[in-house]
Write a protein that holds these residues in place. Sequence first.
Motif, PDB file in Angstrom:
ATOM      1  N   HIS A  14       0.847  -1.158   0.097  1.00 38.59           N
ATOM      2  CA  HIS A  14      -0.138  -0.009  -0.145  1.00 38.59           C
ATOM      3  C   HIS A  14       1.080   1.086   0.032  1.00 38.59           C
ATOM      4  O   HIS A  14       0.317   2.228   0.388  1.00 38.59           O
ATOM      5  CB  HIS A  14      -1.103   0.067   1.291  1.00 38.59           C
ATOM      6  N   GLU A  15       2.183   1.078  -0.573  1.00 44.57           N
ATOM      7  CA  GLU A  15       3.027   2.117  -0.412  1.00 44.57           C
ATOM      8  C   GLU A  15       2.329   3.437  -1.231  1.00 44.57           C
ATOM      9  O   GLU A  15       2.401   4.606  -0.899  1.00 44.57           O
ATOM     10  CB  GLU A  15       4.386   1.764  -0.827  1.00 44.57           C
ATOM     11  N   SER A  16       1.660   3.111  -2.440  1.00 42.70           N
ATOM     12  CA  SER A  16       1.268   4.205  -3.375  1.00 42.70           C
ATOM     13  C   SER A  16       0.041   5.101  -2.676  1.00 42.70           C
ATOM     14  O   SER A  16       0.360   6.256  -2.637  1.00 42.70           O
ATOM     15  CB  SER A  16       0.686   3.656  -4.746  1.00 42.70           C
ATOM     16  N   ILE A  17      -0.554   4.483  -2.007  1.00 44.58           N
ATOM     17  CA  ILE A  17      -1.997   4.954  -1.374  1.00 44.58           C
ATOM     18  C   ILE A  17      -1.400   5.611  -0.251  1.00 44.58           C
ATOM     19  O   ILE A  17      -1.868   6.876   0.029  1.00 44.58           O
ATOM     20  CB  ILE A  17      -2.928   3.994  -1.123  1.00 44.58           C
ATOM     21  N   LEU A  18      -0.546   5.284   0.571  1.00 39.45           N
ATOM     22  CA  LEU A  18      -0.033   5.884   1.674  1.00 39.45           C
ATOM     23  C   LEU A  18       0.574   7.329   1.304  1.00 39.45           C
ATOM     24  O   LEU A  18       0.803   8.333   1.912  1.00 39.45           O
ATOM     25  CB  LEU A  18       0.927   5.039   2.613  1.00 39.45           C
ATOM     26  N   LYS A  19       1.685   7.039   0.173  1.00 35.24           N
ATOM     27  CA  LYS A  19       1.992   8.473  -0.340  1.00 35.24           C
ATOM     28  C   LYS A  19       1.160   9.439  -0.561  1.00 35.24           C
ATOM     29  O   LYS A  19       1.372  10.674  -0.289  1.00 35.24           O
ATOM     30  CB  LYS A  19       2.923   7.955  -1.497  1.00 35.24           C
ATOM     31  N   ASP A  20       0.104   8.977  -1.339  1.00 35.24           N
ATOM     32  CA  ASP A  20      -1.271  10.016  -1.729  1.00 35.24           C
ATOM     33  C   ASP A  20      -1.667  10.623  -0.313  1.00 35.24           C
ATOM     34  O   ASP A  20      -1.968  11.995  -0.323  1.00 35.24           O
ATOM     35  CB  ASP A  20      -2.066   9.240  -2.428  1.00 35.24           C
ATOM     36  N   ILE A  21      -1.984   9.837   0.698  1.00 30.73           N
ATOM     37  CA  ILE A  21      -2.211  10.306   1.692  1.00 30.73           C
ATOM     38  C   ILE A  21      -1.390  11.518   2.587  1.00 30.73           C
ATOM     39  O   ILE A  21      -1.715  12.447   2.911  1.00 30.73           O
ATOM     40  CB  ILE A  21      -2.853   9.249   2.601  1.00 30.73           C
ATOM     41  N   GLU A  22      -0.150  10.916   2.483  1.00 33.55           N
ATOM     42  CA  GLU A  22       0.854  11.887   3.037  1.00 33.55           C
ATOM     43  C   GLU A  22       0.872  13.143   2.283  1.00 33.55           C
ATOM     44  O   GLU A  22       0.966  14.296   3.094  1.00 33.55           O
ATOM     45  CB  GLU A  22       2.210  11.284   3.033  1.00 33.55           C
ATOM     46  N   HIS A  52     -11.659   4.119  -3.112  1.00 35.97           N
ATOM     47  CA  HIS A  52     -11.873   2.832  -3.253  1.00 35.97           C
ATOM     48  C   HIS A  52     -10.859   1.915  -2.846  1.00 35.97           C
ATOM     49  O   HIS A  52     -11.181   0.523  -2.948  1.00 35.97           O
ATOM     50  CB  HIS A  52     -12.238   2.790  -4.673  1.00 35.97           C
ATOM     51  N   LEU A  53      -9.821   2.235  -2.430  1.00 35.53           N
ATOM     52  CA  LEU A  53      -8.586   1.552  -2.175  1.00 35.53           C
ATOM     53  C   LEU A  53      -8.394   1.258  -0.785  1.00 35.53           C
ATOM     54  O   LEU A  53      -7.291   0.588  -0.124  1.00 35.53           O
ATOM     55  CB  LEU A  53      -7.083   2.012  -2.926  1.00 35.53           C
ATOM     56  N   LEU A  54      -9.243   2.073   0.060  1.00 29.27           N
ATOM     57  CA  LEU A  54      -9.124   2.126   1.493  1.00 29.27           C
ATOM     58  C   LEU A  54      -9.275   0.756   1.997  1.00 29.27           C
ATOM     59  O   LEU A  54     -10.408   0.289   1.593  1.00 29.27           O
ATOM     60  CB  LEU A  54      -9.829   3.309   1.930  1.00 29.27           C
ATOM     61  N   THR A  55      -8.590   0.228   2.877  1.00 26.86           N
ATOM     62  CA  THR A  55      -8.691  -0.904   3.576  1.00 26.86           C
ATOM     63  C   THR A  55      -8.736  -0.637   5.366  1.00 26.86           C
ATOM     64  O   THR A  55      -7.937   0.220   5.569  1.00 26.86           O
ATOM     65  CB  THR A  55      -8.147  -1.974   3.236  1.00 26.86           C
ATOM     66  N   PRO A  56      -9.121  -1.321   6.062  1.00 28.69           N
ATOM     67  CA  PRO A  56      -9.068  -1.387   7.724  1.00 28.69           C
ATOM     68  C   PRO A  56      -7.309  -1.317   7.761  1.00 28.69           C
ATOM     69  O   PRO A  56      -7.154  -0.897   8.761  1.00 28.69           O
ATOM     70  CB  PRO A  56      -9.587  -2.400   8.133  1.00 28.69           C
ATOM     71  N   GLU A  57      -6.545  -2.186   7.204  1.00 29.44           N
ATOM     72  CA  GLU A  57      -5.309  -2.235   7.490  1.00 29.44           C
ATOM     73  C   GLU A  57      -4.627  -0.738   7.068  1.00 29.44           C
ATOM     74  O   GLU A  57      -3.779  -0.264   7.907  1.00 29.44           O
ATOM     75  CB  GLU A  57      -4.531  -3.341   6.520  1.00 29.44           C
ATOM     76  N   LEU A  59      -5.906   2.205   6.893  1.00 28.70           N
ATOM     77  CA  LEU A  59      -6.495   2.955   7.701  1.00 28.70           C
ATOM     78  C   LEU A  59      -5.910   3.091   9.057  1.00 28.70           C
ATOM     79  O   LEU A  59      -5.787   4.152   9.725  1.00 28.70           O
ATOM     80  CB  LEU A  59      -8.131   3.006   7.746  1.00 28.70           C
ATOM     81  N   LYS A  60      -5.644   1.614   9.461  1.00 30.97           N
ATOM     82  CA  LYS A  60      -5.242   1.533  10.952  1.00 30.97           C
ATOM     83  C   LYS A  60      -3.608   2.319  10.963  1.00 30.97           C
ATOM     84  O   LYS A  60      -3.102   2.957  11.978  1.00 30.97           O
ATOM     85  CB  LYS A  60      -4.774  -0.061  11.385  1.00 30.97           C
ATOM     86  N   ILE A  61      -2.771   2.260   9.569  1.00 33.78           N
ATOM     87  CA  ILE A  61      -1.644   2.802   9.805  1.00 33.78           C
ATOM     88  C   ILE A  61      -1.920   4.043   9.775  1.00 33.78           C
ATOM     89  O   ILE A  61      -0.908   5.032  10.372  1.00 33.78           O
ATOM     90  CB  ILE A  61      -0.835   2.297   8.390  1.00 33.78           C
ATOM     91  N   VAL A  62      -2.570   4.858   9.019  1.00 31.12           N
ATOM     92  CA  VAL A  62      -2.768   6.280   9.092  1.00 31.12           C
ATOM     93  C   VAL A  62      -3.292   6.731  10.310  1.00 31.12           C
ATOM     94  O   VAL A  62      -2.779   7.837  10.732  1.00 31.12           O
ATOM     95  CB  VAL A  62      -3.977   6.506   7.997  1.00 31.12           C
ATOM     96  N   ILE A  63      -4.145   6.036  11.089  1.00 34.58           N
ATOM     97  CA  ILE A  63      -4.643   6.718  12.305  1.00 34.58           C
ATOM     98  C   ILE A  63      -3.304   6.569  13.420  1.00 34.58           C
ATOM     99  O   ILE A  63      -3.472   7.403  13.979  1.00 34.58           O
ATOM    100  CB  ILE A  63      -5.683   5.513  12.833  1.00 34.58           C
ATOM    101  N   ASP A  64      -2.608   5.549  13.313  1.00 33.73           N
ATOM    102  CA  ASP A  64      -1.435   5.435  14.252  1.00 33.73           C
ATOM    103  C   ASP A  64      -0.257   6.494  13.769  1.00 33.73           C
ATOM    104  O   ASP A  64       0.478   6.965  14.850  1.00 33.73           O
ATOM    105  CB  ASP A  64      -0.887   4.153  14.133  1.00 33.73           C
ATOM    106  N   THR A  65      -0.391   6.986  12.625  1.00 36.59           N
ATOM    107  CA  THR A  65       0.483   7.789  12.168  1.00 36.59           C
ATOM    108  C   THR A  65       0.422   9.124  12.461  1.00 36.59           C
ATOM    109  O   THR A  65       1.109   9.951  12.807  1.00 36.59           O
ATOM    110  CB  THR A  65       0.800   7.525  10.571  1.00 36.59           C
TER     111      THR A  65
END
Length: 453
Positions: A14-22, A52-57, A59-65
């Motif tokens: 999920h590196e790509s979506i995490l970069k987008d969120i960042e 549409h790519l969001l998953t609990p996993e 979201l958990k990373i984003v919440i903790d970050t």
Amino acid sequence: MSGENQEMQIDKPHESILKDIEFTITLLERSVSSLETRFASRALRKTSSYRHLLTPEILKIVIDTYVFDSVLNKQLCSSIGVEFTLPSGKQRVPEIELFVGYLVVVYLSDQKQHQVGITTVTDLIERSRTFNRRTLDPIQAKLFFFFSHFHDSNGNLAQIQSFATLLNILLKIYLTLNLIDQADKLVSKAVFPETVGNNQFARYMYYLGRIKAIQLDYSTSHRHLLQAIRKAPQTPAAVGFQQTANKLSIIVQLLMGEIPERSLFRQESLRKALVPYLQITQAVREGDLGKFQDALAKHSDVFHADKNMTLILRLRHNVIKTGVRRISLSYSKISLKDICIKLQLDCEEDAEYIVAKAIRDGVIDATIDHESGSMKSNEIIDIYSTTEPQNAFNQRINFCLNLHNESVQAMRFPHGAHKKELAKAAELLEQERQFAKNIIDSEMDEDSDIGEF
């Protein structure tokens, strides 16, 4: 396996979506530091590319970050069904934490978890109310939208009437409850903000179009609906809105006496949804009352679900009017009995009344012979000797002028560009002053020379 290896296994796919969120978080931080809400609006628009790519996993990373408030962190983890771990770190600005909560709300909406969504979004709204920050306005607007969406999906939209404060949500409530007068009064007294995003503006234009259509102001309604269709996002996520707006626009066009373009019904994203409305359009164009009644009976459930049944029932008069016009053009003289048969009316008296009204309204140029019980069409005159071409030309001019005005309003200029112009103007003014001073000094020198001479 160590915790570090587990984290790497989770992060890598999920590196790509995490970069987008960042990147989105960076835009929010820029919005807070510059006090410019347009960066926050841009960040919210960015979420449509990865929601549409969001998953609990993920979201958990984003919440903790990004969420270090333990209460909010625990609430969000509970909403998506993941294990809560005590956060450690410095608390971020409320815009970022509420944005993470907004991502959770979007995920719950896509997963149709409306009841959990109501609880989550209510907590987020109450939390946002504890802050008095204008940079939170775009996020709050999104939260209020999903607040109304969850309640609407559960069928209890009327319960939030006293809670909702945003204009579009109030209009949606009033239209859902058929409170047209209250919706019209709200629009007349409220001022819609000019800096709002295209999504909310398109929704507002759609609501105005529906209000005006119910109030029989079809020209204004059609103009608002065209704006809603143009401003709406051209993405798969907005197909539902495009279908809804085009359905209402088709009905309004038919009520205005116009026939929608055939190409509209052939668009891939609209073709299936507009099949019932295509049959209604064909019936109106042909003036076939029987065909209109068949389409009405066949797709009655669709029209009721779209909340367009009342407007479609008004089209019966247009079908009859078109049928009378076609008969008038086809026959120089025809009996009222034959008109009654062709239009599938109950009796000749109804046919006589309809023909008389069509003559009075200028739909046809004919006379009624009461003795023989027939209608006689007058000779067709040159249409260019009438005001019809002028009216059509005026309508096109108004459309172009409105499009020009909207384009000018939508223009954006570089931030702070006017300051450069002011600095340049000040520099020119200083040069003029220096030039004038030099002239005065030279004149004084000349006077001194003359005196000496």
